[in-house]
Write a protein that holds these residues in place. Structure first.
Motif: not given
Length: 434
Positions: A165-180
């Protein structure tokens, strides 16, 4: 927030809901849970409750693992083919793994509930009546080791899940970060843009994941424990005040949970807006301090004093509204501890149940009532999520050229400055060269 990580979110989540409805309909409605015999895993008699770690390796459980795996593979194949996305392995496959762990943790609770009745009946036999002294130490040690084995399985799965889950959350953050960051030119003028990209993306992913899993866990717990609680209701002679009613334990759990949910929802109705404004005043104060590090004209004492006065006012409002909310919350949560025992008083006084059965009823009741109390237990997290969502929603509007939400229009300003008004949070319009 969702487009960056999930493939075509609206269509994807509708497909997930439809597929979940189909698979659960097969499992619980049509009776797919009994089809294990077709692959050499015949279903067990419902009366043969396994009260040891062997519960996780019964034919019923092994068949559940296989059924879930096939369901996930079929859905993933459909998603990868018709809804391709760069993050699909994480948003589809790892999400499925996290959902499996949620379902598995519920089964762990079922295993522990099975364990309670024989173990505590054993203790009762060892201490009372004609059977006093007939129970051996070996039997008690064996029951204790059964508990430890079940818990060890849960701990192992929980640790693995927390890592994933820790990796999952950071991957989601990475996707949002790249998008923004790809749209930074259009977002940089939104108030607190840096904080929203750097902090709110991580908090949003964490909060949505936690709320989603807790909601699923509540639903699965109800599915697993409602039949158990309904069956245990046959041992109840009557409830306090209302007397004998059908399905007494289920009715009591439902009543108590609805009461708590309505009580705390009414007490905390103003908290989401206050949390949001708290982030805004803090962001404005912090931004002025940051500007003052490089520009001697900025962050002057009168300006800082004015900005901090908004921070102080909002915090004092928050403290006031939290005071009566905490009165309601602590009253309910402390009463919740004793409520299961309270409704069992007439039955215990009549001597209609054993100590082991008393423990099993309490455990099952707490599982069901906690599931019904999802909003009660998650209210603080929901408040935080609503606040974060309001902030990130402004990014969505800025990227698509839509009008900013009302509260963002109220605060938006060239330098992020604020000015006093009736509500203490209106904008001072400053010319770009001011």
């Amino acid at each position: 927030m969702f487009h960056s990580f999930f493939p075509k979110p609206k269509l994807f989540f509708m497909a997930v809901l439809a597929w979940a409805t189909i698979t659960m309909g097969l499992w619980y409605g049509i009776g797919a849970s009994q089809w294990g015999g077709l692959v050499g895993l015949p279903p067990m008699d419902g009366a043969d409750a396994v009260a040891s770690v062997g519960f996780f390796f019964t034919p019923d459980m092994v068949w559940f693992y296989l059924f879930y795996l096939v369901s996930v593979v079929l859905f993933a194949a459909f998603s990868f083919m018709f809804l391709p996305h760069p993050w699909q392995r994480w948003s589809v496959l790892v999400s499925a793994f996290i959902l499996f762990v949620a379902a598995f943790s519920v089964q762990t609770s079922v295993a522990l509930n099975n364990w309670r009745r024989p173990f505590f009946d054993l203790i009762q036999d060892a201490l009372t009546g004609d059977t006093k002294g007939t129970v051996t130490a070996g039997q008690l040690y064996s029951g204790t080791f059964d508990f430890l084995a079940i818990v060890l399985v849960w701990i192992t799965v929980a640790v693995i899940n927390r890592f994933v889950v820790s990796h999952y959350i950071f991957r989601w953050r990475t996707a949002m970060n790249d998008y923004y960051t790809e749209n930074w030119a259009r977002l940089r003028h939104v108030e607190g843009a840096s904080q929203r990209v750097q902090e709110d993306t991580m908090r949003f992913a964490e909060t949505v994941e936690a709320l989603g899993i807790n909601a699923l866990d509540s639903v699965l717990t109800l599915i697993a424990f409602l039949p158990i609680l309904y069956g245990l209701g046959s041992y109840i002679t009557e409830l306090p005040i209302v007397g004998q009613i059908p399905a007494p334990l289920v009715v009591a759990a439902l009543f108590w949970s609805i009461f708590g949910t309505v009580l705390l929802a009414m007490a905390g109705i103003r908290l989401p807006g206050l949390y949001f404004r708290n982030q805004r005043v803090e962001a404005a104060y912090r931004k002025e301090l940051v500007y003052g590090e490089d520009d001697t004209v900025r962050a002057q004492p009168p300006t800082l004093l004015e900005l901090f006065s908004f921070v102080r006012k909002n915090y004092f409002n928050l403290y006031f509204h939290y005071a009566y909310f905490n009165v309601a919350r602590y009253f309910y949560l402390q009463t919740d501890v004793i409520f299961p025992a309270l409704i069992l008083v007439p039955t215990v006084a009549a001597g209609a149940i054993t100590f082991g059965l008393f423990q099993q009823i309490q455990s099952a009741f707490n599982q069901v009532s906690s599931s019904f109390q999802y909003l009660v237990n998650s209210w603080g997290t929901i408040v935080e999520l609503l606040s974060i969502h309001k902030r990130l929603k402004a990014f969505e509007a800025a990227m698509t050229g839509q009008e900013l939400p009302a509260i963002d229009r109220e605060w938006l300003d060239v330098h992020g400055n604020l000015a006093a008004s009736e509500d203490g949070i209106r904008v001072r319009h400053v010319a770009p060269d001011a």
